[in-house]
Enzyme design. Structure first.
Site, PDB file in Angstrom:
ATOM      1  N   PHE A 127       0.863  -1.192   0.000  1.00 34.33           N
ATOM      2  CA  PHE A 127       0.000   0.000   0.000  1.00 34.33           C
ATOM      3  C   PHE A 127       0.891   1.231   0.000  1.00 34.33           C
ATOM      4  O   PHE A 127       1.662   1.440   0.947  1.00 34.33           O
ATOM      5  CB  PHE A 127      -0.848  -0.048   1.273  1.00 34.33           C
ATOM      6  CG  PHE A 127      -1.721   1.142   1.558  1.00 34.33           C
ATOM      7  CD1 PHE A 127      -3.013   1.217   1.051  1.00 34.33           C
ATOM      8  CD2 PHE A 127      -1.278   2.158   2.399  1.00 34.33           C
ATOM      9  CE1 PHE A 127      -3.841   2.298   1.375  1.00 34.33           C
ATOM     10  CE2 PHE A 127      -2.098   3.236   2.729  1.00 34.33           C
ATOM     11  CZ  PHE A 127      -3.384   3.306   2.203  1.00 34.33           C
ATOM     12  N   ARG A 180      13.448 -16.132  39.115  1.00 42.59           N
ATOM     13  CA  ARG A 180      14.738 -15.475  39.338  1.00 42.59           C
ATOM     14  C   ARG A 180      14.895 -15.105  40.822  1.00 42.59           C
ATOM     15  O   ARG A 180      14.091 -14.330  41.373  1.00 42.59           O
ATOM     16  CB  ARG A 180      14.813 -14.211  38.461  1.00 42.59           C
ATOM     17  CG  ARG A 180      16.053 -13.377  38.658  1.00 42.59           C
ATOM     18  CD  ARG A 180      17.281 -14.058  38.119  1.00 42.59           C
ATOM     19  NE  ARG A 180      18.462 -13.200  38.223  1.00 42.59           N
ATOM     20  CZ  ARG A 180      19.689 -13.629  38.099  1.00 42.59           C
ATOM     21  NH1 ARG A 180      19.913 -14.924  37.845  1.00 42.59           N
ATOM     22  NH2 ARG A 180      20.709 -12.806  38.196  1.00 42.59           N
ATOM     23  N   GLU A 240       0.878   4.069  10.445  1.00 40.45           N
ATOM     24  CA  GLU A 240      -0.598   4.167  10.532  1.00 40.45           C
ATOM     25  C   GLU A 240      -1.024   5.398  11.319  1.00 40.45           C
ATOM     26  O   GLU A 240      -2.074   5.384  11.981  1.00 40.45           O
ATOM     27  CB  GLU A 240      -1.178   2.921  11.199  1.00 40.45           C
ATOM     28  CG  GLU A 240      -0.928   1.645  10.438  1.00 40.45           C
ATOM     29  CD  GLU A 240      -1.939   1.419   9.351  1.00 40.45           C
ATOM     30  OE1 GLU A 240      -2.824   2.275   9.167  1.00 40.45           O
ATOM     31  OE2 GLU A 240      -1.825   0.397   8.667  1.00 40.45           O
ATOM     32  N   ASP A 281       1.326  11.131  18.180  1.00 40.40           N
ATOM     33  CA  ASP A 281       0.860  12.522  18.337  1.00 40.40           C
ATOM     34  C   ASP A 281      -0.233  12.880  17.335  1.00 40.40           C
ATOM     35  O   ASP A 281      -1.150  13.648  17.662  1.00 40.40           O
ATOM     36  CB  ASP A 281       2.043  13.498  18.200  1.00 40.40           C
ATOM     37  CG  ASP A 281       2.924  13.498  19.449  1.00 40.40           C
ATOM     38  OD1 ASP A 281       2.465  12.964  20.489  1.00 40.40           O
ATOM     39  OD2 ASP A 281       4.054  14.011  19.383  1.00 40.40           O
ATOM     40  N   CYS A 337      -9.070   3.109   4.362  1.00 43.03           N
ATOM     41  CA  CYS A 337      -8.292   1.857   4.503  1.00 43.03           C
ATOM     42  C   CYS A 337      -7.544   1.876   5.832  1.00 43.03           C
ATOM     43  O   CYS A 337      -7.450   0.857   6.526  1.00 43.03           O
ATOM     44  CB  CYS A 337      -7.274   1.713   3.376  1.00 43.03           C
ATOM     45  SG  CYS A 337      -7.962   1.912   1.740  1.00 43.03           S
TER      46      CYS A 337
END
Ligand code: TGC
Ligand code: FAD
Length: 392
Positions: free
Chosen positions: A136, A276, A371, A375, A246
């Site tokens: 894309f 641990r 995507e 911010d 999209c």
């Protein structure tokens, strides 16, 4: 090869909200990840190679186009199922989830939503089965957060278009057979075009030296006077809302997906904290370790609830883009913070490939940027609640 001891965590009994079909889909995807991704992922990342051998398996669990109707080869599932599949795959590795997101939400979805019947019949079954891989192209070298400024152009030559320009940071580009590319037409309107590998003037140079998403192939798309047949334009959308629609689909998948690595990091850190021994007792017995673990499972649980509610709204076609932005932003950030805290619990062991922590953490540094950055999604929420755009 690191052993995959993962056990899922469901603090608020959210399984009770799932149908038997959802659980079956989840168990199938989880088994696939344990069998086919976990054993090979560390080496694939170290070598910075996309493991092509898993493509068919991804197709079989419905990862490519989960919500695309069956008549086009998709899985015909609801949005909760789509989210569950993404979460299980990303529990394995964000780079592999990227491949699935791009194929389903960013290539199949635009062809399904905006393509002609011929385009749908030609491409969707091949993409659903993994016989073809897609990518894309929206981001450009000088236009990332502001895609409306893109300079890639299609020029109408009567019998065909000519495409010029370049796209950057494109997941799957080096391995893709087909690219859904967004470019401006002669009127300056953004249009979607299907560009096929082998078209003269179209190249996909790979981006090397990534410290993140190393098992995902990333590259550029370069268009030098590429001749595009008229039938390759997506006829049913014009403008920025095309690619942004999209992104809604992919961002939704990421909001579920990112809970996967958070669960994996929490699960590994919880187990390690009980094994641990320091100062004569398990480190899980120290208050500071418990604070980390308690905050991790609290944030994971809140993110799981956000996903589930958003999925129900998606099923009812009531989810807004701003609601999707909130979930993407919150959940990816949550996963990154969980990975960082988990790494602390592991001490020195946290930086090794013996455990998945550092790989997830580095992967999430990309997921929080692509995507739409952390911010940008904040500003989308800000715009939604105030009605005033900070972008203008
Ligand atoms: P703006 O003026 O707000 O909107 C332009 C037109 O688009 C409509 N719109 C949307 N439509 C559907 N879904 C959305 N989420 C939408 N957001 C806006 C809007 O209604 C308008 O429609 P119309 O009909 O009035 O023209 O646009 P803007 O230029 O001010 O930009 C807004 C902004 C900054 C929020 C947007 O451009 C943005 O989201 N920027 C971030 C870019 C981004 O996310 N890029 C992602 C590239 S792909 C990727 O990263 C794949 S990684 C995949 C993987 O590996 O998993
Ligand atoms: P910029 O937009 O230059 O942002 C830089 C910084 O400035 C960020 O912190 C941003 O938040 C901040 N900033 C920008 N504008 C504002 C503002 N108005 N207010 C406040 N802060 C602001 N793209 C695709 O098209 N297809 C893909 O398949 C794809 N895959 C990717 C895979 C990877 C591994 C990566 C890293 C990226 C991928 N991208 C893809 C691109 C991705 O979507 C962009 O990197 C992202 O949108 C940010 O753009 P940018 O990198 O140009 O950053």
């Amino acid at each position: 090869m690191a052993t995959d001891n993962y056990q899922a965590h469901d603090y608020y009994l959210l399984d009770e909200l799932l149908t038997d079909e959802h659980k079956l889909i989840r168990d199938t995807a989880r088994a696939f990840v344990k069998k086919s991704i976990s054993p090979i992922i560390e080496e694939a990342c170290q070598k910075a190679e996309f493991p092509k051998q898993i493509i068919k398996g991804l197709a079989e669990i419905g990862a490519f186009g989960p919500t695309i109707p069956r008549e086009y080869g998709g899985a015909g599932l609801d949005y909760i199922s789509y989210g569950i599949i993404m979460q299980e795959i990303e529990r394995g590795d964000s780079g592999i989830r990227s491949t699935a997101s791009v194929q389903g939400s960013l290539v199949m979805y635009p062809i399904y939503a905006f393509g002609s019947e011929e385009q749908k019949k030609k491409w969707l079954p091949l993409l659903a089965s993994g016989d073809k891989i897609g990518c894309f192209g929206l981001t450009e070298p000088d236009h990332g957060s502001n895609p409306s400024g893109m300079v890639s152009r299609i020029t109408d030559k009567g019998s065909h278009y000519i495409l010029n320009g370049a796209k950057m940071w494109i997941s799957n580009a080096p391995i893709a057979d087909v690219a859904v590319v967004w470019a401006k037409d002669d009127e300056g309107v953004i249009r979607g075009v299907i560009v096929e590998r082998g078209m003269e003037g179209f190249t996909t140079p790979e981006t090397h030296n990534k410290w993140s998403l190393r098992a995902s192939a990333t590259g550029e798309l370069v268009f030098d006077n590429v001749k595009i047949p008229k039938e390759n334009i997506l006829p049913n959308v014009k403008g920025l809302k095309g690619p942004l629609s999209c992104l809604n689909m992919a961002r939704y998948g990421i909001s579920w997906g990112s809970v996967g690595p958070a669960l994996d990091c929490y699960d590994a850190a919880l187990r390690y904290s009980k094994e641990r021994i320091q100062f004569g007792k398990p480190i899980g017995g120290f208050q500071l370790t418990q604070k980390k673990l308690a905050e991790m499972i609290t944030e994971i649980t809140k993110a799981q609830l956000l996903c589930w509610r958003l999925g129900m709204l998606m099923n009812e076609k009531r989810a807004t883009p701003a609601q999707i932005s909130m979930a993407k932003r919150n959940n990816v950030n949550m996963a990154l913070q969980v990975a960082r805290e988990a790494r602390q619990i592991f001490g020195g062991m946290g930086i090794t490939g013996e455990y998945p922590i550092m790989r997830h953490m580095m992967n999430l540094e990309s997921v929080i940027t692509y995507e739409g950055t952390h911010d940008i999604h904040l500003l989308i929420t800000g715009m939604d609640v105030t009605g005033i755009s900070a972008f203008e």
